[in-house]
Design an enzyme around this catalytic site. Structure first.
Site, PDB file in Angstrom:
ATOM      1  N   ASP A  39     -17.945 -14.573 -48.446  1.00  0.00           N
ATOM      2  CA  ASP A  39     -17.294 -13.591 -47.832  1.00  0.00           C
ATOM      3  C   ASP A  39     -15.834 -13.607 -48.389  1.00  0.00           C
ATOM      4  O   ASP A  39     -15.407 -14.477 -48.915  1.00  0.00           O
ATOM      5  CB  ASP A  39     -17.231 -13.794 -46.308  1.00  0.00           C
ATOM      6  CG  ASP A  39     -16.438 -12.745 -45.528  1.00  0.00           C
ATOM      7  OD1 ASP A  39     -16.523 -11.483 -45.879  1.00  0.00           O
ATOM      8  OD2 ASP A  39     -15.647 -13.374 -44.592  1.00  0.00           O
ATOM      9  N   SER A  40     -14.870 -12.684 -47.900  1.00  0.00           N
ATOM     10  CA  SER A  40     -13.576 -12.517 -48.171  1.00  0.00           C
ATOM     11  C   SER A  40     -12.826 -13.882 -47.499  1.00  0.00           C
ATOM     12  O   SER A  40     -11.889 -14.150 -47.868  1.00  0.00           O
ATOM     13  CB  SER A  40     -12.968 -11.394 -47.988  1.00  0.00           C
ATOM     14  OG  SER A  40     -13.007 -11.052 -46.429  1.00  0.00           O
ATOM     15  N   CYS A  71     -20.401 -10.013 -46.250  1.00  0.00           N
ATOM     16  CA  CYS A  71     -19.432  -9.305 -46.074  1.00  0.00           C
ATOM     17  C   CYS A  71     -19.838  -7.816 -46.389  1.00  0.00           C
ATOM     18  O   CYS A  71     -20.467  -7.504 -47.421  1.00  0.00           O
ATOM     19  CB  CYS A  71     -18.154  -9.651 -47.154  1.00  0.00           C
ATOM     20  SG  CYS A  71     -16.761  -8.519 -47.297  1.00  0.00           S
ATOM     21  N   GLU A 127      -8.856 -13.268 -37.701  1.00  0.00           N
ATOM     22  CA  GLU A 127      -8.208 -14.249 -38.566  1.00  0.00           C
ATOM     23  C   GLU A 127      -7.382 -15.073 -37.750  1.00  0.00           C
ATOM     24  O   GLU A 127      -7.126 -16.413 -37.694  1.00  0.00           O
ATOM     25  CB  GLU A 127      -7.779 -13.977 -39.776  1.00  0.00           C
ATOM     26  CG  GLU A 127      -8.943 -13.412 -40.627  1.00  0.00           C
ATOM     27  CD  GLU A 127      -9.347 -14.343 -41.938  1.00  0.00           C
ATOM     28  OE1 GLU A 127      -8.438 -15.327 -42.168  1.00  0.00           O
ATOM     29  OE2 GLU A 127     -10.526 -14.427 -42.325  1.00  0.00           O
ATOM     30  N   CYS A 146     -18.421  -5.363 -39.867  1.00  0.00           N
ATOM     31  CA  CYS A 146     -17.578  -6.076 -40.693  1.00  0.00           C
ATOM     32  C   CYS A 146     -17.910  -7.625 -39.917  1.00  0.00           C
ATOM     33  O   CYS A 146     -17.984  -7.838 -38.726  1.00  0.00           O
ATOM     34  CB  CYS A 146     -16.406  -5.924 -40.437  1.00  0.00           C
ATOM     35  SG  CYS A 146     -15.185  -7.222 -41.026  1.00  0.00           S
ATOM     36  N   HIS A 181     -16.218 -10.278 -39.886  1.00  0.00           N
ATOM     37  CA  HIS A 181     -15.479 -10.770 -38.920  1.00  0.00           C
ATOM     38  C   HIS A 181     -15.404 -10.325 -37.331  1.00  0.00           C
ATOM     39  O   HIS A 181     -15.038 -11.045 -36.374  1.00  0.00           O
ATOM     40  CB  HIS A 181     -13.868 -10.406 -39.314  1.00  0.00           C
ATOM     41  CG  HIS A 181     -13.471 -11.083 -40.384  1.00  0.00           C
ATOM     42  ND1 HIS A 181     -13.916 -11.011 -41.752  1.00  0.00           N
ATOM     43  CD2 HIS A 181     -12.439 -12.173 -40.522  1.00  0.00           C
ATOM     44  CE1 HIS A 181     -13.088 -11.804 -42.467  1.00  0.00           C
ATOM     45  NE2 HIS A 181     -12.101 -12.489 -42.023  1.00  0.00           N
TER      46      HIS A 181
HETATM   47  N1  DGL Z   1     -15.406  -9.791 -43.538  1.00  0.00           N
HETATM   48  C1  DGL Z   1     -15.264  -8.696 -44.226  1.00  0.00           C
HETATM   49  C2  DGL Z   1     -16.568  -7.615 -44.131  1.00  0.00           C
HETATM   50  O1  DGL Z   1     -17.507  -7.945 -43.607  1.00  0.00           O
HETATM   51  C3  DGL Z   1     -14.110  -7.967 -44.330  1.00  0.00           C
HETATM   52  C4  DGL Z   1     -12.928  -8.632 -44.069  1.00  0.00           C
HETATM   53  C5  DGL Z   1     -11.853  -7.937 -45.259  1.00  0.00           C
HETATM   54  O2  DGL Z   1     -11.074  -7.060 -45.286  1.00  0.00           O
HETATM   55  O3  DGL Z   1     -11.537  -8.815 -46.265  1.00  0.00           O
HETATM   56  O4  DGL Z   1     -16.332  -6.428 -44.306  1.00  0.00           O
END
Ligand code: DGL
Length: 288
Positions: A15-16, A78, A157, A206, A208
């Protein structure tokens, strides 16, 4: 009689940043004997506002690195990266590669009763139409309402940093933990329009966002079912491994390894443990 085959190599997950750890957590819960190699691209987070082609490039680069570490399959944990690079990665690599959009879309299509589904995600995911296409591919009669909620990534975050204990406590309206009114205000601004669309299902598009489940649920109300891809994605992984006879051997002691492109590995270790809900041992910094 057929001999059973096993494969003790790790599953690569990326993931990011921390968000994909919600998927790694679901994987660990469903397949506790599997080793996981997690890669968080914190140095380039967020992916959401970036151009699709750029994110696609990151996806291919990270998959190349994971394959070099001898993973047996890859989970793009992600949504933004799945929307930008999954198909390309499936063409490029010989190990199975799965994303999180299709599992989330499937869960949503199977949950909605009034066939009105909301999707909240990053700008990249919403602009790609990946969710509406995937949901309508399953049931073309479903109306999908998508909204980009970019600040939720930042809030998630930030919440990880501010909270003591699991982040869900911090963002839970039911908990005694203080939620800044500004945060609730942002959630209301994003979600009120969706609520007015009479949706009965909301996809947390997402990885997150499951960390903000209580906050989001508090705004949209109990009548709206929240869908996160994590559990559904873990089920897909399990099915693929079963089909390929590639489960870790019974009794295998799993190894969980963590890598980040961020410079603060200690921060990744302590915050990551709270999202993963298991102590994270060593975290290594990596430059791609
Ligand atoms: N966790 C990423 C997703 O599922 C998004 C977070 C980001 O913008 O880097 O889309």
């Amino acid at each position: 009689m057929d001999t059973e085959h096993f494969d003790n190599r790790p599953i690569g997950v990326f993931d990011s940043g921390y968000g994909g750890l919600t998927v790694a957590r679901a994987l660990q819960k469903r397949l506790p004997e599997e080793s996981i190699l997690y890669f968080g691209d914190s140095a380039r987070c967020p992916y959401g506002p970036r151009d699709q082609a750029e994110v696609d490039g990151f996806v291919q680069q990270i998959c190349t690195w994971l394959v070099g570490r001898d993973v047996k399959m890859i989970v793009i944990a992600c949504n933004t990266a799945t929307a930008a690079g999954l198909a390309h990665a499936q063409e490029n690599f010989s190990v199975p590669v799965v994303g999180v959009v299709e599992p989330g879309a499937r869960a949503a299509a199977h949950t909605t009763l009034n066939r009105r589904v909301g999707v909240i995600a990053t700008k990249g995911t919403v602009d790609s139409n990946a969710y509406s296409d995937a949901i309508r591919h399953i049931d073309a009669g479903i109306t999908v309402f998508s909204t980009a909620t970019p600040r939720f990534v930042e809030i998630a975050e930030q919440g990880v940093r501010m909270a003591e204990g699991p982040i869900e406590n911090y963002t839970s309206l039911a908990s005694k933990v203080y939620i800044p009114p500004a945060l609730q205000e942002i959630a209301r601004e994003y979600l009120e329009p969706l609520r007015r669309c009479d949706i009965d299902t909301l996809v947390l598009g997402c990885t997150h966002f499951p960390l903000l489940k209580a906050l989001i649920g508090g705004v949209v109300g109990r009548d709206v079912t929240l869908i996160s891809s994590a559990r559904e994605a873990a089920r897909d992984v399990s099915e693929i491994l079963a089909r390929r006879q590639a489960f870790a051997a019974p009794g295998h002691v799993p190894c969980h390894e963590f890598f980040t492109t961020g410079t603060d590995v200690e921060e990744f270790r302590s915050f990551g443990s709270r999202v993963f809900r298991h102590p994270i041992g060593d975290v290594a910094h990596i430059d791609l």
